[in-house]
Scaffold this motif. Structure first.
Motif, PDB file in Angstrom:
ATOM      1  N   ASP A 121       0.806  -1.214   0.000  1.00  0.00           N
ATOM      2  CA  ASP A 121       0.000   0.000   0.000  1.00  0.00           C
ATOM      3  C   ASP A 121       0.839   1.264   0.000  1.00  0.00           C
ATOM      4  O   ASP A 121       0.297   2.365  -0.100  1.00  0.00           O
ATOM      5  N   GLY A 122       2.149   1.152   0.127  1.00  0.00           N
ATOM      6  CA  GLY A 122       2.981   2.328   0.219  1.00  0.00           C
ATOM      7  C   GLY A 122       3.183   2.742   1.667  1.00  0.00           C
ATOM      8  O   GLY A 122       2.583   2.197   2.589  1.00  0.00           O
ATOM      9  N   THR A 125      -0.306   7.821   3.359  1.00  0.00           N
ATOM     10  CA  THR A 125      -1.735   7.751   3.059  1.00  0.00           C
ATOM     11  C   THR A 125      -1.975   8.175   1.610  1.00  0.00           C
ATOM     12  O   THR A 125      -1.524   9.238   1.185  1.00  0.00           O
ATOM     13  N   TYR A 126      -2.679   7.353   0.848  1.00  0.00           N
ATOM     14  CA  TYR A 126      -2.918   7.675  -0.551  1.00  0.00           C
ATOM     15  C   TYR A 126      -4.313   8.227  -0.790  1.00  0.00           C
ATOM     16  O   TYR A 126      -4.633   8.649  -1.902  1.00  0.00           O
ATOM     17  N   ASN A 127      -5.180   8.207   0.244  1.00  0.00           N
ATOM     18  CA  ASN A 127      -6.542   8.712   0.086  1.00  0.00           C
ATOM     19  C   ASN A 127      -7.014   9.258   1.429  1.00  0.00           C
ATOM     20  O   ASN A 127      -7.039   8.531   2.431  1.00  0.00           O
ATOM     21  N   SER A 133      -6.208   0.547   5.050  1.00  0.00           N
ATOM     22  CA  SER A 133      -5.526   0.162   3.830  1.00  0.00           C
ATOM     23  C   SER A 133      -6.121  -1.131   3.293  1.00  0.00           C
ATOM     24  O   SER A 133      -6.804  -1.868   4.005  1.00  0.00           O
ATOM     25  N   ARG A 144       0.844  -0.607  -5.652  1.00  0.00           N
ATOM     26  CA  ARG A 144       0.425   0.791  -5.785  1.00  0.00           C
ATOM     27  C   ARG A 144       1.338   1.523  -6.764  1.00  0.00           C
ATOM     28  O   ARG A 144       2.543   1.271  -6.814  1.00  0.00           O
ATOM     29  N   ASP A 146       1.945   5.655  -8.164  1.00  0.00           N
ATOM     30  CA  ASP A 146       1.623   7.080  -8.064  1.00  0.00           C
ATOM     31  C   ASP A 146       1.961   7.780  -9.378  1.00  0.00           C
ATOM     32  O   ASP A 146       2.970   7.455 -10.028  1.00  0.00           O
ATOM     33  N   THR A 161      -2.465  15.208  -7.792  1.00  0.00           N
ATOM     34  CA  THR A 161      -1.838  13.894  -7.866  1.00  0.00           C
ATOM     35  C   THR A 161      -2.880  12.825  -8.181  1.00  0.00           C
ATOM     36  O   THR A 161      -4.081  13.023  -7.967  1.00  0.00           O
ATOM     37  N   ASN A 163      -3.220   8.364  -7.978  1.00  0.00           N
ATOM     38  CA  ASN A 163      -2.585   7.081  -7.683  1.00  0.00           C
ATOM     39  C   ASN A 163      -3.582   5.949  -7.866  1.00  0.00           C
ATOM     40  O   ASN A 163      -4.797   6.171  -7.874  1.00  0.00           O
ATOM     41  N   THR A 246      -7.315   7.258  -6.909  1.00  0.00           N
ATOM     42  CA  THR A 246      -7.542   8.500  -6.171  1.00  0.00           C
ATOM     43  C   THR A 246      -6.931   9.677  -6.917  1.00  0.00           C
ATOM     44  O   THR A 246      -5.762   9.630  -7.312  1.00  0.00           O
TER      45      THR A 246
END
Length: 500
Positions: A121-122, A125-127, A133, A144, A146, A161, A163, A246
């Protein structure tokens, strides 16, 4: 008799600590692999998502340039760390992530390029709206990628951005459950105070089992930021896999919400190992290509034959153009044309531009079906779209000004049946301008012809010559009805020319 496998699964669910590896699990895994292989084979013959332009209901343009992954994996088969590391049975890999070519950039922003790819998931935080996650949700494997707007290009800094995270779960049922939970979280956005829903949009067709796009806006922490934050979340389930895409950016309140529609569909194909719509396949006959099914440019209206939009001067006249992917053929179109099951499709799009703005649009799509029953069913579906006009997902609410009426007697092309409706929707200038669109669907044997013709006017419609009408404009030529019929006749005549 109840299924013993179901009873065993229930027992395992009630006793999660029991060290059992059931036959059902192995059987389910085999079924998933077989279904996915079938999906890859059949995805080529699924009708492509409509890459046609229409009224200004959705915003999107431009396909991304090819970029280089700055952090390539040592192997595409490397699985995620953490909860997904033990999922040795998973065949998910980085190759199941979308690429730049799958993504659509909103005008005027530049194309998306890869920034970073992760196993898992990296680390950040992507969202903003998702508090859990995919790994924490029970994914067996997660990857994931980006993206950023192409550096150095104009408006790159304002694009925000994007991702994409893909994950594989133990079953299609589990993937569906997780996708529902994620969609609910995207709408309510519990991770942000004061988030407001700005729009929703379905993601359907092709390999997609279910999907939705939810957009929220919220105030920034920085009081000097002259905009609000917008987070658009696309959640798509395809068999036992889930995609979360996202897009985050700062926007003014008059900017239309992000859609992600075409990008999410393309990414869903990539997630299951299938060729995304619009990308050439190894066998051209698998895509229901025009060459294989008989449709060609000869079935499309010629721009030089279109009647002039004589209310506006134009140096170019009707100019054919490459449409943007996220806009439907008809303003009242409920779903992408791929959902109708056509075996082949061709389309053309024209616009009438003045020195200030586009003031006229013509969109034509010709669809061929395996048999007359399939064509008839698709005709009925489009009729329902025209009657209900559901295209209000992003806050733009077209009004059906008149229900479809039979126009077969008026068309010299002789279709089996045809219907027309009219819809209105506001222009983008924020003033009184309105788009007045006439929509036609005509059926002939195994073929449908769709025509969307729109003129910019307002607040009154283009002149119809009725002097008793309070909107009568004596300075405008009385040719709007004639233009409508001439365009419809030309489009239908060309669309079925090889069948007559």
């Amino acid at each position: 008799m109840s299924d013993p496998i179901s009873r065993l699964d229930q027992f395992r669910a009630d006793a999660p600590g029991a060290p059992m590896s059931s036959a059902a699990e192995a059987r389910s895994r085999g079924d998933q692999i077989r279904r996915r292989r079938r999906a890859v084979v059949t995805a080529g013959v699924a009708a492509m998502a409509a890459v046609v332009a229409g009224p200004v209901i959705f915003l999107s343009t431009g396909l991304g340039d090819t970029g280089i992954d700055p952090a390539p994996a040592t192997s595409d088969s490397v699985t995620a760390s953490g909860p997904s590391a033990s999922a040795s049975a998973s065949d998910l890999s980085r190759t199941n992530l979308p690429t730049e070519d799958d993504l659509v950039a909103d005008d005027p922003y530049p194309a998306w390029v890869q920034e970073q790819t992760y196993d898992g998931d990296g680390t950040d935080t992507y969202n903003d709206c998702l508090t859990e996650s995919l790994g924490d949700a029970g994914a067996q494997a997660t990857f994931r990628r980006d993206f950023v707007a192409k550096p150095g290009e104009e408006y790159a800094d304002a694009a925000g951005t994007l991702n994409a995270v893909v994950a594989e779960f133990s079953s299609a049922e589990e993937a569906e459950k997780v996708s529902v939970d994620l969609s609910d979280a995207a709408i309510s956005c519990p991770g942000v105070d004061g988030a407001e829903l700005a729009g929703t949009l379905p993601v359907e067709g092709g390999v997609v089992s279910s999907g939705s796009i939810d957009v929220v806006t919220y105030q920034p922490d920085d009081p000097e930021m002259n905009a609000v934050w917008e987070t658009a979340t696309a959640v798509v389930a395809a068999e036992d896999r889930v995609l979360v895409m996202t897009r985050k950016r700062g926007v003014q309140d008059y900017v239309s919400p992000t859609t992600l529609q075409t990008s999410a569909v393309n990414a869903a194909y990539r997630m299951v190992g299938a060729t995304p719509p619009g990308e050439p396949s190894a066998d051209p006959t698998e895509t229901g290509s025009p060459a294989a099914d008989g449709l060609s440019a000869a079935n499309l209206i010629d721009g030089s034959t279109l009647p002039p939009l004589d209310r506006f001067e134009s140096a170019l006249g009707w100019n054919q153009y490459t449409p943007t992917p996220d806009v439907p053929t008809l303003a009242c179109q409920k779903e992408w044309l791929s959902s109708l099951g056509a075996s082949a499709k061709v389309a053309s799009d024209y616009r009438w531009d003045t020195d200030r703005a586009m003031v006229g649009q013509v969109h034509v799509a010709v669809l061929d079906f395996p048999d007359e029953n399939a064509a008839g069913a698709a005709y009925n579906e489009i009729m329902e779209w025209m009657e209900v006009c559901p295209a209000n997902e992003l806050g733009v609410d077209p009004t059906v000004t008149s229900l479809p009426t039979d126009v077969s007697d008026d068309l010299d092309a002789g279709p089996k049946r045809a219907a027309r409706s009219q819809a209105t929707y506001p222009g983008l200038d924020g003033g009184d301008s309105m788009w007045f669109e006439t929509e036609l669907v005509a059926e002939y044997e195994t073929r449908l012809v769709l025509v969307g013709y729109a003129e910019l006017a307002g607040p009154c419609p283009p002149s119809t010559g009725d002097k008793d009408d309070p909107c009568y404009q004596p300075d405008q030529p009385d040719s709007w009805p004639d233009r409508i019929l001439a365009i419809e006749k030309a489009a239908v005549t060309a669309g079925i020319s090889d069948l007559r």
